[in-house]
Structures are given as C-alpha cells and as structure tokens.
Design a protein around this motif. Sequence first.
Motif, PDB file in Angstrom:
ATOM      1  N   ASN A 108      43.485 -69.008  -8.246  1.00 20.39           N
ATOM      2  CA  ASN A 108      43.351 -69.572  -9.593  1.00 20.39           C
ATOM      3  C   ASN A 108      44.370 -68.982 -10.539  1.00 20.39           C
ATOM      4  N   ALA A 109      45.606 -68.789 -10.059  1.00 23.60           N
ATOM      5  CA  ALA A 109      46.677 -68.238 -10.874  1.00 23.60           C
ATOM      6  C   ALA A 109      47.982 -68.956 -10.549  1.00 23.60           C
ATOM      7  N   VAL A 110      48.789 -69.163 -11.568  1.00 24.08           N
ATOM      8  CA  VAL A 110      50.129 -69.717 -11.385  1.00 24.08           C
ATOM      9  C   VAL A 110      51.107 -68.833 -12.131  1.00 24.08           C
ATOM     10  N   VAL A 111      52.318 -68.739 -11.643  1.00 23.94           N
ATOM     11  CA  VAL A 111      53.363 -67.965 -12.306  1.00 23.94           C
ATOM     12  C   VAL A 111      53.953 -68.831 -13.411  1.00 23.94           C
ATOM     13  N   VAL A 112      53.899 -68.334 -14.646  1.00 21.02           N
ATOM     14  CA  VAL A 112      54.428 -69.101 -15.779  1.00 21.02           C
ATOM     15  C   VAL A 112      55.720 -68.500 -16.307  1.00 21.02           C
ATOM     16  N   GLY A 113      56.102 -67.352 -15.840  1.00 22.32           N
ATOM     17  CA  GLY A 113      57.350 -66.732 -16.272  1.00 22.32           C
ATOM     18  C   GLY A 113      57.660 -65.549 -15.378  1.00 22.32           C
ATOM     19  N   ALA A 114      58.913 -65.175 -15.329  1.00 25.29           N
ATOM     20  CA  ALA A 114      59.312 -64.038 -14.503  1.00 25.29           C
ATOM     21  C   ALA A 114      60.375 -63.246 -15.234  1.00 25.29           C
ATOM     22  N   LEU A 115      60.389 -61.969 -14.997  1.00 26.04           N
ATOM     23  CA  LEU A 115      61.394 -61.080 -15.558  1.00 26.04           C
ATOM     24  C   LEU A 115      62.198 -60.480 -14.420  1.00 26.04           C
ATOM     25  N   LYS A 116      63.509 -60.381 -14.628  1.00 22.75           N
ATOM     26  CA  LYS A 116      64.359 -59.745 -13.629  1.00 22.75           C
ATOM     27  C   LYS A 116      64.777 -58.389 -14.170  1.00 22.75           C
ATOM     28  N   PHE A 117      64.436 -57.352 -13.421  1.00 26.42           N
ATOM     29  CA  PHE A 117      64.799 -56.002 -13.815  1.00 26.42           C
ATOM     30  C   PHE A 117      66.053 -55.574 -13.064  1.00 26.42           C
ATOM     31  N   GLN A 118      66.746 -54.636 -13.641  1.00 25.69           N
ATOM     32  CA  GLN A 118      67.869 -54.035 -12.938  1.00 25.69           C
ATOM     33  C   GLN A 118      67.316 -53.297 -11.725  1.00 25.69           C
ATOM     34  N   PRO A 119      68.144 -53.076 -10.703  1.00 22.12           N
ATOM     35  CA  PRO A 119      67.629 -52.363  -9.527  1.00 22.12           C
ATOM     36  C   PRO A 119      66.885 -51.106  -9.937  1.00 22.12           C
ATOM     37  N   ASN A 120      65.715 -50.943  -9.360  1.00 17.63           N
ATOM     38  CA  ASN A 120      64.807 -49.880  -9.778  1.00 17.63           C
ATOM     39  C   ASN A 120      64.872 -48.740  -8.779  1.00 17.63           C
ATOM     40  N   SER A 121      65.267 -47.564  -9.256  1.00 15.72           N
ATOM     41  CA  SER A 121      65.310 -46.405  -8.371  1.00 15.72           C
ATOM     42  C   SER A 121      64.072 -45.543  -8.559  1.00 15.72           C
ATOM     43  N   ALA A 122      63.034 -46.117  -9.171  1.00 12.99           N
ATOM     44  CA  ALA A 122      61.806 -45.356  -9.402  1.00 12.99           C
ATOM     45  C   ALA A 122      61.009 -45.165  -8.122  1.00 12.99           C
ATOM     46  N   TYR A 123      61.231 -46.003  -7.121  1.00 13.01           N
ATOM     47  CA  TYR A 123      60.519 -45.873  -5.860  1.00 13.01           C
ATOM     48  C   TYR A 123      61.278 -44.926  -4.932  1.00 13.01           C
ATOM     49  N   ALA A 124      60.555 -44.167  -4.167  1.00 11.16           N
ATOM     50  CA  ALA A 124      61.157 -43.302  -3.156  1.00 11.16           C
ATOM     51  C   ALA A 124      60.196 -43.194  -1.988  1.00 11.16           C
ATOM     52  N   LEU A 125      60.718 -43.081  -0.809  1.00  7.14           N
ATOM     53  CA  LEU A 125      59.918 -42.782   0.368  1.00  7.14           C
ATOM     54  C   LEU A 125      60.014 -41.278   0.575  1.00  7.14           C
ATOM     55  N   VAL A 126      58.875 -40.630   0.750  1.00  3.72           N
ATOM     56  CA  VAL A 126      58.862 -39.180   0.880  1.00  3.72           C
ATOM     57  C   VAL A 126      58.168 -38.783   2.172  1.00  3.72           C
ATOM     58  N   ALA A 127      58.495 -37.599   2.656  1.00  4.74           N
ATOM     59  CA  ALA A 127      57.894 -37.089   3.887  1.00  4.74           C
ATOM     60  C   ALA A 127      57.547 -35.619   3.720  1.00  4.74           C
ATOM     61  N   LYS A 128      56.537 -35.182   4.482  1.00  7.06           N
ATOM     62  CA  LYS A 128      56.183 -33.765   4.474  1.00  7.06           C
ATOM     63  C   LYS A 128      57.290 -32.954   5.134  1.00  7.06           C
ATOM     64  N   PRO A 129      57.541 -31.765   4.609  1.00  3.13           N
ATOM     65  CA  PRO A 129      58.498 -30.882   5.294  1.00  3.13           C
ATOM     66  C   PRO A 129      58.011 -30.605   6.717  1.00  3.13           C
ATOM     67  N   GLY A 130      58.931 -30.573   7.640  1.00  2.00           N
ATOM     68  CA  GLY A 130      58.573 -30.302   9.030  1.00  2.00           C
ATOM     69  C   GLY A 130      58.089 -31.517   9.795  1.00  2.00           C
ATOM     70  N   SER A 131      58.074 -32.688   9.141  1.00  2.00           N
ATOM     71  CA  SER A 131      57.605 -33.903   9.823  1.00  2.00           C
ATOM     72  C   SER A 131      58.638 -34.459  10.789  1.00  2.00           C
ATOM     73  N   GLY A 132      59.878 -34.016  10.650  1.00  2.00           N
ATOM     74  CA  GLY A 132      60.943 -34.564  11.486  1.00  2.00           C
ATOM     75  C   GLY A 132      61.503 -35.872  10.954  1.00  2.00           C
ATOM     76  N   ILE A 133      60.980 -36.340   9.815  1.00  2.00           N
ATOM     77  CA  ILE A 133      61.454 -37.590   9.223  1.00  2.00           C
ATOM     78  C   ILE A 133      62.561 -37.259   8.220  1.00  2.00           C
ATOM     79  N   THR A 134      63.765 -37.685   8.560  1.00  2.00           N
ATOM     80  CA  THR A 134      64.896 -37.469   7.651  1.00  2.00           C
ATOM     81  C   THR A 134      65.633 -38.759   7.331  1.00  2.00           C
ATOM     82  N   THR A 135      65.355 -39.813   8.106  1.00  4.66           N
ATOM     83  CA  THR A 135      65.979 -41.114   7.866  1.00  4.66           C
ATOM     84  C   THR A 135      64.922 -42.200   7.990  1.00  4.66           C
TER      85      THR A 135
END
Length: 198
Positions: A108-135
């Motif tokens: 029961n919703a329709v999109v009536v308008g949209a905003l385009k933002f500049q690329p957002n660097s507010a998001y980040a993927l994070v990992a616990k130290p020692g997890s072995g995740i570096t990429t």
Amino acid sequence: MFRISIRLLSLAVAAALTATACGSSASSASSGDGGGGGNAVTLRVGDQNKQLEEPLDLSGQSKGTSYGLQWSNFLDGPHMDAAFAAGKIDVGFLGDSPALLATASGANAVVVGALKFQPNSAYALVAKPGSGITTLADLRGKKVAFTQATALQGYALQALGTVGLTQKDITVVNVPGASLGTTLNPVAQTRPFSHRSY
C-alpha cells in the motif's frame, strides 16, 4: 540534511493532500502536532530516528500549516513498510531497498519522489581483529551481519558483487538496526576492511 528534509516532506505532503482531495480517507481532526488548531486534514508521517520531525520542529516549519502532522518514529525501513501495509501512516521516507520492497510486495505504498545523494562513504564493512578477514573475498563462507531489507543489505550485496560473490556465498545474520553496533563483541575493536561506495 535539513533542506533535503523540507523538500522531501513538502513533496510527500503535496502527494498526500492530492490523494485526500481525491477521496482517500484522512482524519478530519487535527493531531495538534503540526499546524494550528482546527486543521481539516491530519497527515500521518512515518519518520526514521526523527530525521524529519526534529529539524522541522526546531525550525518552526512544522507549525502554522494548513494540515496537522502526526509523527510515527521507526528504527528502519522494514518497520515503516509494515506501517504502510497496515494503513497506519500516509507518507514517509525510506531508503532505496525498503522502498522497492514496499512497492513490489503491495504494501500500500508508491514512490512519489526520489533523491539522489552523492556517493556515501558512511557505510563500512568491519571485522573482528584476528578473524582473518582483510578483503571482501575473505567473506566467502563467513557470517555477515546486517539488517535485511534495508540499504545495509543492498550495500553488502553490492560490495560482495565486486569480487564475484553473492549472498549465497555467506551466512546472513539478520540483526535489528539498533543492535548492529553491539553485534560484534563490543569490547573488541573492529577495523574497517572496506569503506567505499559501490
């Protein structure tokens, strides 16, 4: 953000008032939260973490309108989608993923308008130290936490796609938005391994 909020609410108000004039059901009593007393229409607005309500109230721009404003605050888009589906709000603003899901699922919703933002660097993927995740490629077979049906899921999927991975390559842990900060051990420091727009 403030100017964007004013424009977004103005667009939503115009759309809702047009729908009301065409016969949609709206409350005939003022909520007292928006304009002056005796408003003919009360607009039920869905907000996220008071991103619209607070600046409009502090600036005084929510006062003196020809319609009343009744605010409902949500932590994320999926909860607002549920409110649309239940007929509890008239307008609101959503991220791209929840908005697409709302329209696709018949909420029961329709999109009536949209905003385009500049690329957002507010998001980040994070990992616990020692997890072995570096990429990003190191996420294959790992548990990845985000709030499903939100822009966070979209961001994670876009990031995975840049290294040829899909959601099937990870184990999704669906975490409410309010709990994301404490999902990884709150004592252990996390470090970003991917912090860019996709």
